[in-house]
Design an enzyme around this catalytic site. Sequence first.
Site, PDB file in Angstrom:
ATOM      1  CB  ALA A   1      -0.945   0.000   1.199  1.00  0.00           C
ATOM      2  CG  ASP A   2       3.610   2.589   3.203  1.00  0.00           C
ATOM      3  OD1 ASP A   2       2.727   3.446   3.333  1.00  0.00           O
ATOM      4  OD2 ASP A   2       4.203   2.078   4.163  1.00  0.00           O
ATOM      5  CG  LEU A   3       6.466  -0.330  -1.655  1.00  0.00           C
ATOM      6  CD1 LEU A   3       6.904  -1.754  -1.927  1.00  0.00           C
ATOM      7  CD2 LEU A   3       7.664   0.606  -1.657  1.00  0.00           C
TER       8      LEU A   3
ATOM      9  N   GLY B   1       3.171   5.561  -3.260  1.00  0.00           N
ATOM     10  CA  GLY B   1       4.314   6.331  -3.735  1.00  0.00           C
ATOM     11  C   GLY B   1       4.372   6.406  -5.244  1.00  0.00           C
TER      12      GLY B   1
END
Length: 443
Positions: free
Chosen positions: A215-217, A220
Amino acid sequence: MAGEATGTSLAGTPGDIPHNALMSEANSPRPSAMALQGVRVLDLSRVLAGPWCTQTLADLGADVIKVERPPKGGHPGGDDTRGWGPPYLKDRDGQDTAEAAYYLGANRNKRSIGVDIASPKGQDLIRELARRADVVVENYKVGDLTRYGLNAPALLALNPRLVFCSVTGFGQTGPYRDRAGYDYAVQGLGGLMSVTGEADALPGGGPQKVGVAVADLFTGMYATVAILAALRHRDATGEGQVVDMALLDTQVAMLANLGANYLTTGQAPRRMGNAHQNIVPYQVFQASDGHLIVAVGNDGQFVKFCELLGVPELARDPRYATNAQRVRHREALVPLLAERIAARPRQHWLDAMEAAKVPGGAINDLAEVFEDPQVRHRGMVVPMAHPLSDGLRVVASPMKLSATPVAYRLPPPLLGQHTDEVLAELGHGPEAIAAWREEGVIA
């Protein structure tokens, strides 16, 4: 840099500043052409989603200035991930440094300055940088930057051409806007863990997070795309804008075909382990000496797969002749395939599948990944010089551009490594810089 060949000064408006004004040529050599050369990014983010975005922009040539908090009150300062170890980078004597591998993986090609944005002078320095920036990326909790006068409306008033990207767990609006957002929680809340892992009835069944912070990647990467779109709009119209990125939005979007499955049928997909919801056979199988992946994507490939297994009759069976039928009858088909595959070693099947052009592959650990001949040929590991170590290697960018290639100009910076350099570029002299450091405004 003031006084380059153009003779321009950093004291002017954003439009007066040469595109390379905040790039130190002495410390940051560049190839002659990079896709984002001249784009200036003020990075107020930390941990992963924001830094992943800004590292991508930096890889493409942007001058990214990473703002980190100075050490204060016993806190070591800097991006939280600097301390997320072990493992840590080893120095030249083989001892751990303070640079965690986690931090090193998301912060190359940036310059670090230590600024206390809670202090009025620190806020003034951020405003100076924002006036000269093309992009600001931040991932503070909703409302935090407003307290410092550094929120989007305030900075856009100083620099109307600015692209201001906020990355939060749940976005700037809605009932969850004030919640802190973490990848793990968002993987659960956003449905990913409901479709990841073995089925409840099987050994080891139950919800499972993905092995990396997807989810972070993904957030980003989506943020990077949105920023590039906003820059193109800015270049065409002169108008900046706000980009509002949320981990939860991204997680819901990346459900992809499974989200479409639910919206089409009204039935929530369930966990299927290593099997595919919509394609059969498309899963992990056990050979006599290990596991392999079979990824049959169409009916023609299924015919070839049955032939190499020695069961061509299965491809002619009306229950299995089409993918739709194979999905409906997977419980009968998969055990028949598994029995055949279990009788031979993994490499036997991998060689046979490659010869027959049936998709699939091995399941490698990371040691095997980085020794893989294709990975090595593609240059997916890059050594970089580091102030503390001769042994830094980073995972390369996957972006291969023929005319404006990615360049590995700067190793992940030490905390405040470039503070003096960047402030000098703003026109501040050594006496002022020394006084601010003494006051704890900068590091």
